[in-house]
Each structure stands twice: as C-alpha cells, then as structure tokens.
Design a protein around this motif. Structure first.
Motif, PDB file in Angstrom:
ATOM      1  N   SER A  61      -1.294   8.796   3.236  1.00 19.17           N
ATOM      2  CA  SER A  61      -1.519   7.360   3.160  1.00 19.17           C
ATOM      3  C   SER A  61      -0.515   6.606   4.035  1.00 19.17           C
ATOM      4  O   SER A  61      -0.863   5.672   4.755  1.00 19.17           O
ATOM      5  N   SER A 104      -1.601   4.413   7.176  1.00 22.66           N
ATOM      6  CA  SER A 104      -1.325   2.972   7.220  1.00 22.66           C
ATOM      7  C   SER A 104      -0.583   2.594   8.500  1.00 22.66           C
ATOM      8  O   SER A 104      -0.924   1.617   9.163  1.00 22.66           O
ATOM      9  N   VAL A 156       2.016   4.292  -3.221  1.00 26.90           N
ATOM     10  CA  VAL A 156       2.001   5.756  -3.281  1.00 26.90           C
ATOM     11  C   VAL A 156       3.390   6.347  -3.473  1.00 26.90           C
ATOM     12  O   VAL A 156       3.523   7.445  -3.992  1.00 26.90           O
ATOM     13  N   GLY A 173      -0.587  13.389  -0.650  1.00 28.05           N
ATOM     14  CA  GLY A 173      -1.396  12.164  -0.637  1.00 28.05           C
ATOM     15  C   GLY A 173      -0.613  10.979  -0.106  1.00 28.05           C
ATOM     16  O   GLY A 173      -1.095  10.231   0.754  1.00 28.05           O
ATOM     17  N   SER A 174       0.606  10.852  -0.586  1.00 22.52           N
ATOM     18  CA  SER A 174       1.411   9.697  -0.177  1.00 22.52           C
ATOM     19  C   SER A 174       1.680   9.731   1.310  1.00 22.52           C
ATOM     20  O   SER A 174       1.606   8.714   1.997  1.00 22.52           O
ATOM     21  N   ALA A 179       0.840  -1.202   0.000  1.00 19.91           N
ATOM     22  CA  ALA A 179       0.000   0.000   0.000  1.00 19.91           C
ATOM     23  C   ALA A 179       0.873   1.249   0.000  1.00 19.91           C
ATOM     24  O   ALA A 179       0.623   2.201  -0.745  1.00 19.91           O
TER      25      ALA A 179
END
Lengths: 252, 626
Positions: B511, B515, B45, B507-508, B41
């Motif tokens: 994320s 996570s 990204v 965004g990365s 995941a």
C-alpha cells in the motif's frame, strides 16, 4: 546583452542540424521526421509551421535536447558565445541538462507553470536553478513590459490564459538565455491577445538578442515577425509509414 | 566534426541545495488535502502493525519482567540439609551468578514466639525466623529495607497475625526445654518493614543472621550473654585417639579384654618399648607394663578414659592419654620464621610413674588453660619465651599463644603440651574452635550451617546454578520449569506474531509503495517541467524522494500518535492486571526508530521506482498531454 556584441564565429551559426532524422513507431504505424538542413543564425526569429502530426513538436523537443535523433550527420550548437560550438550527439545527459538549464528558455503551449509556486517564484525558478540571484532589474523590466507585475503574488491557477502565457515568457527569459524555444505560445488565447503577446515577445527577444524558435500552426500570426520559416512536407510511401521532411519556406 | 570531442561543456553552477526541498514542500503544501489523504492512507496500514508489535512486545516483556522481577523465581533452594562451613558461603557469594546468599540455621531452631510489646503477650504468635542480610532481594524487591540488629521485617501474613505495623516494637521469645523445665529468652525488635504478599506465604520474620544463630545456640542449651540469655558456655572438650594404661605389674588378661567393652576403644596392644616411645613421643620407665588402647575410628572424649579408669580401679595404673600425629607450626615471638613441629601429649599423670621428660604440670580437669605451656628442645630457644602456635589441620586455622619451656630430652621439632591441651587441639582438627585470650577458654565455634537462601543474579543463571549444585551432590529446587514455560511461550508467540506480521507488513508495504508510486505518477507534468528547466539526474530525483519521505514520515508520526493513544487506552483498560511500571502495549524506542527507518526507506524506494519509470516516458507526452 553580452551576446549582442558581435565577436562572432565565422558563420555566426547558433544551431546546425544536418541530416538528422527521428523515427518513431507506435503499433504498426511508423512516423519518420527528416531534417536535411536546419541552420539558424544568432538572433534570428524562426517560425516552424505545420499541421498537427507533422512532427513540429518532435523537432522542437530535439532542439530542446529532450529527444535524441535516431540518426544524425551533424547536430551542433554554438549558443553560448564565445564558447566553441559543441556536438550535441556526443554529449552526456548531464551536459545536455546543463545546456538546457543555462542556455535555453522554454515557452510551453499552456504555460507549463508549476501550479504550486506563485507567479513570482515561477519566474525566479530558472534563476534559482542556475544559482543566480533570484531578483534582478532586468527581470523586473521584463515583467513590467509583459504587464504581469500585478500578478506576481498570485498562484498560476488564478491567472487568465493570456496572463499565464506572459508569465511563461517571463520565465523563459528570466535567466537571460541565448536561445528560446516556444511551443504554440499563443494557441490558447484569443486572436487579439495572441497578437499582443507575439509583439511583446518579439520586442523583448530582439532587444535581448535572443535566438527564438517558435512552433506554431498559425502561419498568419507568426510570419510577420519571423525572419525565416520552416515547414514540413508529408509523404505516405506505404499505408502505415508517414514520412515528414522539414524544409525552409520562403516567406517574403 | 570540427568541435573538439573531448571538450566538456562548462560545468554547471551549483544551485541552492535547499531549492528542491523548497519546491517539494511547496508542492505538498499546495496540494495539502491530497497530501493529508496519502498520509492517512499510509498511516492506516502502519498504525495497526505498530499496535500489533506493541502488544506482542508489551505482553511478553510484562511476563518476562514479572518472572525476572520476582526474586522468588531466582531462588535456588536446597532440598536437603548439608552442613556448609562459613567459607563455602564466602565462595558462593563471590560467584558472579549469585546475587545474594545467606546461611540458614536448622529449621527447627528458627521457630520463636512474638507479640507486639504494647499489646502484651496475649497476642503471642509462633513465627518462623528467616535470616537476611545486605542485598537480600526478597526483602529489598518487595518494599522493605534490610533489617539491622534489633530490627526485623515481617511478612504480610506475620504482620496480620500479630497485628503489627512498621514502627512497632515486638518482643521475641525463644524457648527451650531443659529436662522438664521450659526456659525462655526474650529480646526486643523494631519493625522496620513489611514485605509484600508475594515474597512469602508464611508467617515469618526477617532478622539478621546473628540473631538466628543466637536463637539456635540458645535452643541448644547455650547462654547468650549479649542478650542476657542464661545457659552454658560452649567449652571445648578434649578428644583422644588412645590411652596408655601403665601399671607396675601386668594386668590380668581377663581385665585386659574388659577394657574394650563399652569404653569406645577398639584396639588393645602391648607394644615394645621403642615402638611405644616413638608413638608417644616420650619414654616410660621400662619397669612399667603398658597397654595401648586406641581407636581407629573417631577420637574419643574424656568419658572413654573415665570408663577405662573405672575398670582398672585399684590396680594403681597411670592413664596416659594419647593423640595420633598432630602437627602445627610455631612462630617464636620476635621471629619471622615459623617451623612445623609435632605436638606430643605429655600427661601430667606420668610424673607419678617417672616418664621422661618429666612434665612440669599436673593435670587437673576443668582448669582453664590460662596459659598453655609447652616443652621444647633447648636448641630451639634458650630462654623461656612465648610463641604463636598455629594449627593448620583445621578448616579455619586456629592460632593460640603458648609459653615455651626449653627442656632437655625433648626431641627436635617437637613440642610437648599437657594431655588435655593436646586433646583440645585434636578436637580442633575435627571442628572449628575459638580461643578466648581473655580467660584462656577454648570455645566451640559454629560448625557450619544447615542450609542457605540463595538468589541468582539473572533468570538465565538459575538453571546453571542448579546444575552446578547438583554436580556437587546438593539437590536444589528452582523455578526452572516456570521460567522455561515463559521462554517457550515467548517463542510461540513470536512465531504467531511473525506469521500475522508478515501478511500485515506485506500489505502495508504494498500500500505504501502504491500510494507513493501514484503520487509520483501524478507529478509527471511538474517533473517534466523541471526537467525542461534543466534539472536532471540526482536533483530531479530529490523532488519525489523528498515528497515520499515527507509523506511517509508524516504518516509514521500519525501512526505513532494513533499507537500511543491506543496503547494508553489498552493499558488503562487492563490496569487492574498490571503492576506499576508494567504495560501490555508498548514499544521500545529502538524498534520504533527501526520501523520509521524501514518505512522511510521503502518510501524512497517506491519514489525511485516510480521515477525510473517516469524517466523513460517521452517528455513530449508529459508536457503536452493534458
């Protein structure tokens, strides 16, 4: 066991809680636990009995130094003999963790084993955390006595409920702590197994001279092996306020 | 309270430092599927971001590299031909901004005919000579060695035109017109290399500068003995600032005025005897009648004196050539000291009319100055001896040996030499001369060079060099415009890139943080158990930190693998547009390491944030809520 040699402080008390209370609020519901007097002698096997919601887990967490009381007159431990007693309410988180690490063993309801460690490593863990040699003859003896020697290479997930509780007991005793706290250690197993586990637990702890405090809802199971018992008196002064007072129960 | 409040609990024994690492890794391994999912995941990204960075970096670097790598873009080309003396080139070469500079001869003199020796002169082609030398980037960076003498490097177009390959021997033919006659000189050159197409779009030959100079001299009518090319010797000629016309009786006035017509002399005077003696340095008998013809402008050659001679033929006049103040230093042989002296032109012709001191020589035109004699005041030296005369009014100091003749009547700090010698020394003040000690010839040296080929060391130096040339009044052409375009494009691309990257990075990071936060959250129970077992503070923190770092690190390595694969694919797809060593998608190691550090840092931050929140949870809840 070094603790069984009695060069004891005058009253030989390991735990002294006087005028301790813990207040918890959830929404508009207030729960208050009061412990007017809770004194434990070295080597005693104590049962704390009560229905769910009476505050027995809260008491156990305070005894396990995970919760701090809201108010307290005296909160004193003298578990590490012959060192002087210490006032828990004056200690920092580091020292509390040190006491927890070294002087206490914990048996949780469902074992509380780490799922990613093999049974052997779960049992060794408290020794490792304390910087002790992971293997020692006494640990092997405990495992033998609990009948889990054959389970050592397995992961906890492959054990039955009873085996898991036995492993939990072995882990609680592995670093030879002077005090063991047990939270419903037999709640998840059948009556027969529960009795076996209880007897082995009692036998091991009294051999080692360990002070044991067991929280249980099953008075009948634990009373026969307990030296003393505590229970809770519930009151509801108002609709949203529950007051629970910890009192000693006469058992014989 | 009866316990001593200051008593600290016995300090805990240290547990093995590797314990938390082992626990954290054991947990990750136990849940390897989840671990892999988390890594994927996060990789999902990071990888596109790496790719974006790689593309941006790769394309810009490629463009930059092409610009820098092509020496043509570093060239500073003169737009007009100004003569630069040799020293100018030495100064330029020592400029740290200059990578290479070579003089160039006149363009017109650089055209020669060439053919491959074995195929005969039928394949003759007109080619341009380009001077080159050690370190010429245009040759070296286009795949050819710098040619030494009797070697040459061809441009691809030249090689195609004459059908030559490396290793061939070529005949080079220089030609000139003498009157109506065409004269040629040939020499052989070995092809040692062919520069790639981008170096030059013309049919040209790179040769050492010396050969170009020879061709130019040959075209100017001179002979090149080293190449067996016939022609003149570049003999030096005298120049005079004036001439004294000395006659026994005054010349008619009409004739006097004629002396200025078509002779080159612009002034005519009949100075008083003392003034004349001061100007000339010697004395003319008072019985003589003297006219001083002179020029304010450039000094005049023998032809002007001949013109005057023609005008006054039959009057028995003596013509005494004169040079204006000419200074030099002389150093007596065996002496350390050099002293400045004035050079006086003492015409041999003056003997006839009895000038003083009397010249011991007679002037004979075209006689080589095998040994230059000079009269000197006897105080300077008692014996005839030799000395070194150094003329310092020139760009390149000229040093010649002279023979000193102590003579009474010579003023102090003066030497007197034959008029012709004085005239040649006068020439030396206007252009470089060389003195051939073997035969006593003064030869004309190269005045300077009409142009140059110059390459800046770095792209950034080009514009600075352009400015410094233009400040010196030398208009030059550079590729500054093209360089500017790339620099600007780099700026715009960087801006656009950062706009995209900001969104992507945001965004990365979200994320990544989410996570790892979730993974710590899932570890609530295990962490509570560890806390129960007495692990607290920094030790407990280590567990999720290690896990976060391992997950982020693994994800980063995966992303790097993905990036490397994609970059290889992209570079393969565009291989036709790339030169060797170039790539469209690449990342420098430093950026890769920085990205890794940022990702690891964020992972640790996320784990810490999750843990701080977790620390506030009632442990009872974590232990019992199942």
């Amino acid at each position: 066991m070094p603790d069984s040699k009695q060069t004891v402080p005058a009253d030989n008390e390991v735990i002294d809680l006087t005028g301790v209370s813990k207040r918890r609020e959830k929404g508009d519901q207030i729960f208050e636990l009061r412990i007017p007097r809770f004194r434990i002698q070295r080597g005693e096997f104590i049962a704390i009995v009560g229905e769910s919601g009476c505050g027995k887990s809260t008491l156990l967490d305070m005894l396990g130094l995970l919760l701090t009381p809201t108010t307290c007159d005296r909160f004193r431990y003298a578990v590490r003999h012959p060192q002087p007693a210490v006032d828990i309410d004056r200690m920092g988180a580091r020292d509390l963790a040190a006491i927890r690490r070294r002087d206490m063993g914990y048996v949780l309801q469902s074992g509380g084993l780490l799922p990613f460690l093999k049974v052997r490593d779960n049992i060794r863990l408290p020794r490792r955390i304390n910087g002790l040699a992971p293997d020692c003859p006494s640990v092997n003896r405990i495992c033998d006595r609990l009948g889990i020697t054959g389970q050592l290479p397995k992961l906890p997930a492959f054990l039955s409920g009873g085996q898991r509780q036995r492993v939990a007991i072995a882990r609680a005793l592995a670093h030879e702590p002077p005090l063991v706290l047990a939270d419903e250690p037999t709640a998840a197993v059948d009556k027969l197994t529960a009795r076996e586990i209880r007897d082995t637990f009692k036998e091991l702890t009294s051999q080692m001279g360990v002070t044991v405090i067991v929280v249980t809802h099953d008075l009948d199971l634990m009373l026969p092996v307990s030296d003393r018992a505590f229970t809770f008196a519930l009151e509801k002064p108002t609709g949203s306020h529950t007051l629970s007072t910890c009192i000693e129960q006469a058992i014989r | 309270m009866n316990a001593d409040p200051s008593s600290r609990y016995e300090s805990p024994k240290p547990s093995s430092p590797a314990l938390m690492l082992r626990l954290a890794l054991a947990d990750l391994w136990h849940e390897w599927i989840l671990t892999a999912c988390l890594m994927l995941a996060i990789c999902a990204v990071i990888a596109p971001l790496l790719l974006l960075f790689g593309l941006k970096y790769g394309t810009i670097e490629t463009l930059r590299h092409r610009l820098i790598q092509d020496p043509k873009n570093r060239e500073v080309r003169p737009l007009s031909s100004v003569s630069h003396p040799k020293e100018w080139f030495e100064t330029m070469q020592s400029d740290p901004r200059v990578a290479f500079v070579t003089p160039m001869t006149r363009q017109i003199a650089a055209s020669v005919a060439m053919w491959v020796k074995d195929s005969g002169p039928e394949g003759k082609q007109d080619l341009d000579l380009i001077p080159t030398g050690e370190g010429d980037p245009l040759v070296l960076e286009n795949g050819a060695p710098v040619p030494s003498s009797e070697e040459c490097v061809l441009t691809e177009f030249a090689a195609e035109a004459i059908g030559a390959v490396v290793g061939d021997t070529l005949i080079m033919e220089a030609s000139r017109m003498r009157g109506s006659r065409r004269e040629t000189g040939t020499t052989e050159l070995k092809v040692t290399g062919v520069v790639s197409r981008r170096a030059s779009a013309i049919k040209a030959v790179f040769v050492p500068l010396a050969l170009l100079e020879d061709v130019e001299s040959f075209k100017d009518g001179l002979g090149i003995p080293a190449l067996n090319w016939p022609g003149d010797k570049p003999l030096a000629y005298p120049l005079y600032d004036g001439v004294v016309v000395s006659t026994a009786t005054p010349l008619p006035t009409l004739l006097q005025s004629r002396l200025r017509a078509n002779t080159g002399f612009t002034r005519i005077a009949s100075p008083a005897a003392t003034a004349l003696a001061n100007a000339l340095g010697y004395t003319i008998p008072e019985t003589q009648s003297n006219l001083l013809l002179s020029t304010e402008l450039r000094p005049l050659a023998d032809s002007s004196i001949t013109a005057v001679e023609t005008q006054i033929r039959g009057y028995g006049a003596a013509l005494l050539p004169w040079v204006r103040d000419l200074q030099c230093t002389i150093q007596l042989q065996g002496s350390e000291d050099s002293k400045p002296v004035r050079i006086v032109s003492l015409p041999g012709d003056g003997k006839r009319i009895g000038i003083l001191p009397e010249p011991p020589w007679s002037e004979a035109v075209d006689e080589p100055e095998s040994s230059i004699s000079a009269l000197i005041h006897p105080d300077h030296t008692q014996d005839a001896g030799t000395a070194q005369l150094t003329l310092s009014q020139t760009d390149q100091p000229l040093s010649i040996p002279i023979r000193l003749i102590p003579t009474a009547g010579v003023p102090a700090d003066t030497i007197m030499v034959p008029s012709r010698t004085a005239g040649i020394l006068r020439l030396a003040t206007t252009r470089p001369l060389a003195y051939d000690t073997s035969n006593g010839h003064f030869l004309l040296s190269r005045r300077g060079y009409a142009g140059f080929r110059l390459y800046a060391r770095a792209l950034e130096d080009v514009d600075e060099l352009r400015r410094s040339f233009e400040n010196k009044g030398i208009p030059v052409h550079t590729e500054a415009q093209r360089i500017q375009t790339v620099i600007e494009m780099d700026r715009y691309l960087t801006l656009i890139f950062w706009l995209i990257a900001t969104v992507g990075i945001g965004g990365s990071m979200a994320s990544l943080v989410a996570s790892l936060y979730a993974s710590v959250e899932r570890k609530k129970r295990e962490l509570s158990v560890l806390r129960l077992l007495g692990l607290s503070g920094p030790k407990l923190f280590r567990f999720p930190l290690i896990q976060g770092a391992v997950i982020a690190g693994g994800a980063y390595l995966l992303a790097w693998g993905f990036f490397a694969t994609m970059a290889a694919v992209i570079n393969h797809l565009f291989r036709n547009h790339l030169q060797s060593g170039e790539s469209f998608c690449t990342l420098p190691l430093s950026t890769a390491l920085l990205a890794g550090a940022i990702i690891l840092g964020l992972a640790c931050l996320a784990a810490t944030a999750a843990l701080v929140r977790l620390a506030r949870i009632d442990p009872a809840e974590a232990l019992r809520d199942e």
